[in-house]
Enzyme design. Structure first.
Site, PDB file in Angstrom:
ATOM      1  CG  HIS A 160     -59.613  18.272   4.610  1.00 39.86           C
ATOM      2  ND1 HIS A 160     -59.873  17.629   3.618  1.00 39.86           N
ATOM      3  CD2 HIS A 160     -59.564  17.913   5.194  1.00 39.86           C
ATOM      4  CE1 HIS A 160     -60.802  17.097   4.079  1.00 39.86           C
ATOM      5  NE2 HIS A 160     -61.414  16.990   4.622  1.00 39.86           N
ATOM      6  CG  ASP A 169     -57.582  16.875   0.770  1.00 39.22           C
ATOM      7  OD1 ASP A 169     -57.172  16.963   1.279  1.00 39.22           O
ATOM      8  OD2 ASP A 169     -59.367  17.523   0.504  1.00 39.22           O
ATOM      9  N   GLY A 171     -66.887  14.725   8.531  1.00 39.87           N
ATOM     10  CA  GLY A 171     -67.202  13.875   9.082  1.00 39.87           C
ATOM     11  C   GLY A 171     -66.449  12.400   8.162  1.00 39.87           C
ATOM     12  CB  SER A 192     -62.809  14.821   5.118  1.00 35.07           C
ATOM     13  OG  SER A 192     -63.252  15.522   4.882  1.00 35.07           O
ATOM     14  N   GLY A 193     -61.728  12.098   3.730  1.00 35.77           N
ATOM     15  CA  GLY A 193     -60.329  10.860   3.554  1.00 35.77           C
ATOM     16  C   GLY A 193     -61.633  10.031   3.613  1.00 35.77           C
TER      17      GLY A 193
END
Length: 326
Positions: free
Chosen positions: A71, A118, A217, A219-220
């Site tokens: 995402h 994801d 902030g 994410s990932g």
């Protein structure tokens, strides 16, 4: 980017921010230099700032490959030139040279974070040199089991546009929550309006509790657990209902599910986690893996978009990528 059709009372992590909104790792503290040498920042160019700005975290898993959340990329035809990778420094804007991205591979089953898959891979232009502050993290083996008793940490910079300098990497210890428990907690949070539907899919993992969590902030970025005497990348920060809320853990992509897609069996050394000794042919494995699903995900229970957004920096990506694609 998936908020328009939402009808439930979840708080979208990628949406607008209120004055008291949490904007990064919750309940943690500054990370020491070199403690998490696989942590990277994914950046896009922001014309308003005239600079490359942080939108998401990521993990170095190979000298030329970074694993992040799908995402954070969103588009499967994303232009690699739109991204840069920051590695080797807990300070986000320390003048370190950014790495160019030459290939972006979004998992073929990805639709949105709440439906699973994801995960995405980014190839950098050249192999990074390992140092005390730059080193890949081990991927979990198929047999690795993570329990609530394991020591696990999540790291990230948060929504730096809404935080004061010097933008130092943050860390927080979290406990893994079993999927069945997490799924029940999210059903309770929706007043059982999704009764009969699985919210926490098998390719997801939950961690965190009230006061300790990842947030916007992050994410990932990596969720790592110290198992069998080494740190393993068990999760990728994905989504959740607000942040650090009671009985609503953060939700992560379960890396173990996607190791076959990431590395493809035919190109792996005998021990899947031994990426430090992997040969350059592993890069070829990623190229091959981009055309196959690796782990087949069933469509059951995925027909309705789930509430909540991801944990990327709100607004930064959309505003900058629209300009870069022109």
């Amino acid at each position: 980017s998936h908020l328009g059709a939402l009808e439930l009372s979840f708080c979208a992590l990628g949406g607008g921010l209120g004055g008291d909104r949490l904007v990064g790792i919750v309940g943690g503290h500054s990370a020491p230099q070199g403690k998490w040498p696989w942590q990277v920042s994914l950046k896009v160019y922001n014309y308003n700032w005239a600079s490359w700005v942080h939108i998401c975290g990521g993990s170095l898993i190979h000298p030329q490959w970074v694993l992040t959340a799908a995402h954070c990329i969103d588009r499967k035809d994303a232009d690699p030139a739109a991204y840069r990778i920051h590695a080797g420094d807990v300070y986000l804007y320390g003048g370190r040279t950014l790495l160019n991205v030459t290939q972006v591979i979004v998992h073929p089953d990805y639709i949105n974070a709440q439906l699973g898959a994801d995960v995405a891979l980014l190839q950098v232009s050249h192999s990074v040199k390992y140092t005390a502050n730059v080193r890949p993290v081990k991927l979990p083996s198929a047999l690795l089991e993570v329990t609530p008793e394991d020591e696990c940490w999540v790291t990230g910079w948060g929504t730096v546009m809404l935080l004061p300098p010097p933008y130092r990497l943050q860390q927080v210890a979290v406990s893994v929550v079993e999927n069945a428990v997490c799924d029940q907690q999210y059903h309770d949070a929706t007043s059982h309006r999704l009764a009969g539907r699985k919210i926490i899919q098998d390719d997801m993992l939950c961690a965190g509790t009230e006061g300790w969590d990842s947030c916007q902030g992050d994410s990932g970025g990596p969720l790592v657990c110290n198992t069998t005497g080494a740190w393993h990348l068990v999760g990728v920060v994905s989504w959740g209902d607000s942040c650090a809320v009671r009985n609503r853990p953060g939700v992560y992509a379960r890396v173990q599910t996607y190791v076959p897609w990431i590395t493809h069996d035919a190109f792996l050394p005998p021990e899947p986690a031994a990426l430090a000794s992997a040969t350059p042919s592993l890069g070829s494995a990623f190229l091959l893996a981009s055309s196959v699903s690796g782990t087949s995900l069933t469509a059951g229970g995925r027909s309705k978009k789930m509430p909540g957004g991801g944990r990327e920096v709100p607004g930064a990506q959309g505003a900058s990528l629209c300009c870069l694609s022109n």
